[in-house]
Design an enzyme around this catalytic site. Structure first.
Site, short mmCIF file in Angstrom:
data_model
loop_
_atom_site.label_atom_id
_atom_site.label_comp_id
_atom_site.label_asym_id
_atom_site.label_seq_id
_atom_site.Cartn_x
_atom_site.Cartn_y
_atom_site.Cartn_z
N LYS A 18 0.67 -1.09 0.00
CA LYS A 18 0.18 0.09 0.09
C LYS A 18 0.96 1.37 -0.10
O LYS A 18 1.62 1.26 0.96
CB LYS A 18 -0.99 -0.06 1.13
C1 E4P Z 1 -8.49 1.70 3.85
O1 E4P Z 1 -7.69 0.90 3.16
C2 E4P Z 1 -8.07 2.33 4.97
O2 E4P Z 1 -7.56 1.68 5.71
C3 E4P Z 1 -9.30 2.58 5.75
O3 E4P Z 1 -10.64 2.23 5.07
C4 E4P Z 1 -9.63 3.78 6.38
O4 E4P Z 1 -10.66 4.00 7.12
P1 E4P Z 1 -11.09 5.32 8.08
O5 E4P Z 1 -11.21 6.32 7.29
O6 E4P Z 1 -12.32 4.61 9.10
O7 E4P Z 1 -9.74 5.26 8.95
#
Ligand code: E4P
Length: 220
Positions: free
Chosen positions: A83
């Site tokens: 990522k």
């Molecule tokens: C996606 O890969 C992220 O880890 C995640 O969806 C972020 O979500 P949040 O806005 O609830 O922290």
């Protein structure tokens, strides 16, 4: 639509993997910090539990270090998706890693223009954050609609739209109607998907009526 779970909690992942509904896992540095676990061993363990893509995020923000971290993460297991943030350096890393055959999830996408760049960089997944846009008074789902529509105009784009920052089942249903490929959700939202009061009421009635028959399906 593929279902990914957005957590670094191994106990939750094990439990939900047993449902047979899980296609992958996403983590991020905040979730890893919350787990209190060593990052590399945590990712290795998740990759063994879930055979689908497991996103693990780089920590650096400069190109050279991000690339080195990405290559290191990629060695953990064949189902790791590295990522990277949607920055110029992140997309450069995305291009290098995807050219090498590594899955890449480009995260922190907040505009259709950014999603176009991620696709051009060869991302396996692009992660638009619906909930965080809603939080600041924007319409997160309209971003999903735009990206799905744009990608559909170009059959050469292989990047999958991974709806992230999901807050409720409505985000998933609406994204599925738009044709988004993947939804990553917290365990609590996945559990909410099962729920309907008429299911509970109907089942209670069936159980009560069945008891009146005095029968058992398994006893001869
Ligand atoms: C996606 O890969 C992220 O880890 C995640 O969806 C972020 O979500 P949040 O806005 O609830 O922290």
């Amino acid at each position: 639509m593929k279902f990914f779970i957005d957590t670094a909690d191994v106990a939750e992942i094990r439990e939900l993997a047993e449902t047979g509904l899980l296609d992958g896992v996403t983590t991020n540095p905040s979730l890893v910090a919350k787990s209190g676990r060593n990052f590399l061993s945590l990712v290795a363990e998740i990759c063994e539990i879930v055979p689908g893509p497991v996103s693990a995020e780089v920590a650096a923000t400069d190109y050279e270090t991000m690339l080195a971290e990405g290559r290191h993460i990629a060695k953990i297991a064949p189902n790791v998706a590295v990522k990277v943030p949607l920055t110029p350096a992140g997309l450069k890393v995305c291009h290098r890693l995807s050219t090498d055959g590594t899955m890449v999830n480009v995260t922190l996408c907040f505009s259709a223009a950014q999603a176009l760049l991620a696709a051009k960089a060869g991302a396996t997944f692009v992660s638009p954050f619906v909930g965080r846009l809603d939080d600041i008074g924007h319409d997160g789902l309209s971003l999903i609609r735009d990206i799905v529509e744009i990608y559909a105009n170009y059959p050469g784009i292989a990047t999958e739209v991974l709806v992230a920052s999901i807050r409720n089942p409505g985000h998933i249903v609406e994204s599925a109607k738009m044709g988004a490929h993947v939804a990553t959700m917290p365990p609590s939202v996945l559990r909410q998907l099962y729920a309907h009061p008429l299911t509970d009421k109907g089942l209670a009635q069936f159980v009560a009526d069945w008891a009146k028959t005095g029968q058992s399906i398994l006893d001869k």
